[in-house]
Design a protein around this motif. Structure first.
Motif, PDB file in Angstrom:
ATOM      1  N   ARG A  77      60.570  10.375  52.943  1.00 46.94           N
ATOM      2  CA  ARG A  77      61.727  10.063  52.083  1.00 46.94           C
ATOM      3  C   ARG A  77      61.477  10.480  50.638  1.00 46.94           C
ATOM      4  O   ARG A  77      62.390  10.973  49.958  1.00 46.94           O
ATOM      5  CB  ARG A  77      62.036   8.570  52.151  1.00 46.94           C
ATOM      6  N   LEU A 116      62.063  14.197  50.232  1.00 44.76           N
ATOM      7  CA  LEU A 116      63.448  14.638  50.409  1.00 44.76           C
ATOM      8  C   LEU A 116      64.382  14.104  49.325  1.00 44.76           C
ATOM      9  O   LEU A 116      65.475  14.652  49.131  1.00 44.76           O
ATOM     10  CB  LEU A 116      63.970  14.201  51.785  1.00 44.76           C
ATOM     11  N   GLU A 129      68.767   7.764  54.857  1.00 48.29           N
ATOM     12  CA  GLU A 129      67.386   7.572  55.283  1.00 48.29           C
ATOM     13  C   GLU A 129      67.167   6.141  55.727  1.00 48.29           C
ATOM     14  O   GLU A 129      67.945   5.234  55.356  1.00 48.29           O
ATOM     15  CB  GLU A 129      66.433   7.903  54.126  1.00 48.29           C
ATOM     16  N   VAL A 172      67.835  11.374  57.985  1.00 50.63           N
ATOM     17  CA  VAL A 172      66.435  11.188  58.388  1.00 50.63           C
ATOM     18  C   VAL A 172      66.373  10.107  59.452  1.00 50.63           C
ATOM     19  O   VAL A 172      66.860   8.990  59.245  1.00 50.63           O
ATOM     20  CB  VAL A 172      65.553  10.800  57.187  1.00 50.63           C
ATOM     21  N   ASP A 197      63.670   8.075  62.042  1.00 51.80           N
ATOM     22  CA  ASP A 197      62.271   7.774  62.344  1.00 51.80           C
ATOM     23  C   ASP A 197      62.173   7.293  63.785  1.00 51.80           C
ATOM     24  O   ASP A 197      62.370   6.111  64.090  1.00 51.80           O
ATOM     25  CB  ASP A 197      61.753   6.713  61.376  1.00 51.80           C
ATOM     26  N   VAL A 236      59.682  12.575  63.953  1.00 47.69           N
ATOM     27  CA  VAL A 236      60.616  12.412  62.836  1.00 47.69           C
ATOM     28  C   VAL A 236      61.663  13.511  62.955  1.00 47.69           C
ATOM     29  O   VAL A 236      61.325  14.687  63.111  1.00 47.69           O
ATOM     30  CB  VAL A 236      59.888  12.507  61.477  1.00 47.69           C
ATOM     31  N   VAL A 264      64.985  15.273  61.175  1.00 43.67           N
ATOM     32  CA  VAL A 264      65.793  15.448  59.967  1.00 43.67           C
ATOM     33  C   VAL A 264      66.902  16.430  60.289  1.00 43.67           C
ATOM     34  O   VAL A 264      66.643  17.549  60.740  1.00 43.67           O
ATOM     35  CB  VAL A 264      64.942  15.970  58.789  1.00 43.67           C
TER      36      VAL A 264
END
Length: 409
Positions: A275, A278, A290, A330, A332, A337, A339
């Motif tokens: 994070r 980004l 996020e 994003v 998780d 991960v 994106v």
């Protein structure tokens, strides 16, 4: 970023030299044992004692000579084979004709094969054939031209085995050179791709911007833009083709082939919150969604993922227009991960990416897909004309996969 050179040496023949060292010592002890067991039957034992004294000193003193190919010189091989041949011929003086006719072993016995094998490992099958032929001739002289069956068997065994080992060594050396070349090309290719990504993210985009702005402004700026466009094309061609360095081989033949990695950065594999990397991309035209908790990844993986996101946003600005909006999501997941970068631009016509890659425009191929492929991840691009473009980037959390880029370079 700090650099260090990584050198890998490959040598399949080095174990053969170690085995030969042990063989020479063991066969020396064996030859002396044969003499001691038949001492009372030897006609002139003082000849044998003098020879074995020389043989023992020579064998032990020259162990470093048969430790590798560099130390095993032609002069040493000649002297070593001379001692073996002398021992065969001296047997006629030390032994009685009756013992020789009965098949008594020569003074050096199977120690002679060690000299021939040294020729084979050092110079290949041709050298082995030369040395084994001399040994065969010496045995014929020792037997007065009428060798026994055991003598013929021994000579044939040494001749065939030494030539076979010499041939295997030549094939192994050729394979080492081929493998070294392949590894070096792979290292150079990965380095070229890394440089291509960095150049695409900076120099090529600046040249493309100068070309566009120059065409809009006109006048002298248009000429500047034209020159920038020519340099952009030339630089893309250079990056796409690249240069592969000439293979380097070891100065010491015993160390085998040498592969020098082009570049090995000192990367830190500590966890980094994706994070935080980004966040700078968010702005008036870019929205960032996020999770509330940190999204950790190894440093090298996090940086490359953020760079891939930046490359995707650069493509949005270049192809969808400065007023296009983009969204970064994003996610998780337990094992990876994800994106996602989405825009509201006009989309990408079908076949345009393949055409761009053929023209040397490697933004998607290298700056996005290339980065994630090196990390063990993937990049999927979905675009519908008139409905924008969506790029989904996936990076595994597994540290071994995330380190793939740095370890393979």
């Amino acid at each position: 970023m700090a650099e260090r050179e990584r050198v890998m040496r490959m040598s399949v023949e080095q174990p053969l030299w170690r085995a030969l060292t042990g063989y020479r010592v063991l066969t020396m002890v064996y030859a002396i044992g044969l003499f001691v067991s038949a001492y009372d039957e030897v006609a002139r034992p003082w000849v044998a004692v003098a020879y074995f004294a020389v043989l023992s000193v020579w064998t032990l003193a020259t162990l470093p000579r048969v430790a590798n190919a560099a130390n095993c010189t032609k002069r040493f091989l000649t002297a070593d084979l001379t001692i073996a041949l002398a021992g065969i011929l001296l047997t006629r003086i030390a032994e009685s004709p009756e013992r020789i006719d009965a098949g008594a072993p020569t003074l050096p016995s199977i120690w002679t094969a060690g000299s021939v094998l040294a020729f084979a490992i050092k110079g290949g099958w041709r050298w082995a054939a030369f040395a084994s032929t001399l040994v065969a001739a010496a045995n014929l002289v020792h037997r007065s031209g009428v060798p026994t069956r055991d003598t013929v068997h021994m000579v044939l065994l040494v001749w065939i085995a030494s030539i076979a080992i010499g041939y295997v060594v030549e094939v192994a050396r050729a394979s080492e050179r081929t493998l070294a070349r392949a590894l070096e090309i792979e290292a150079a290719t990965r380095e070229r791709e890394r440089l291509a990504r960095d150049i695409h993210d900076s120099v090529l985009q600046v040249l493309a911007m100068v070309q566009r702005r120059g065409a809009v402004i006109g006048g002298e700026a248009a000429e500047l833009g034209r020159m920038a466009g020519e340099q952009e094309v030339a630089l893309r061609t250079l990056v796409s083709g690249g240069l592969v360095p000439v293979s380097r081989v070891s100065e010491d033949a015993a160390e085998g082939a040498v592969v020098r990695a082009v570049r090995e950065p000192d990367d830190d594999f500590g966890p980094v919150d994706v994070r935080a990397l980004l966040a700078p991309y968010a702005g008036a035209s870019v929205s960032l969604a996020e999770p509330g908790a940190p999204v950790p990844l190894p440093a090298v993986a996090a940086r490359e993922l953020a760079a891939a996101v930046g490359a995707a946003l650069d493509n949005v600005r270049r192809h969808a227009g400065e007023h296009a909006r983009a969204w970064i999501l994003v996610e998780d997941e337990p094992d990876e991960v994800i994106v996602t970068v989405r825009d509201d631009g006009p989309g990408i016509p079908e076949g345009r990416l393949a055409q761009a890659e053929g023209e040397g425009r490697l933004g998607v191929a290298l700056s996005i897909r290339g980065r994630l492929r090196d990390l063990g991840g993937s990049a999927e691009l979905l675009s519908v004309p008139g409905q924008g473009t969506e790029v989904e980037l996936k990076v595994p959390k597994d540290s071994s996969a995330s380190r793939g880029k740095a370890e393979q370079r």
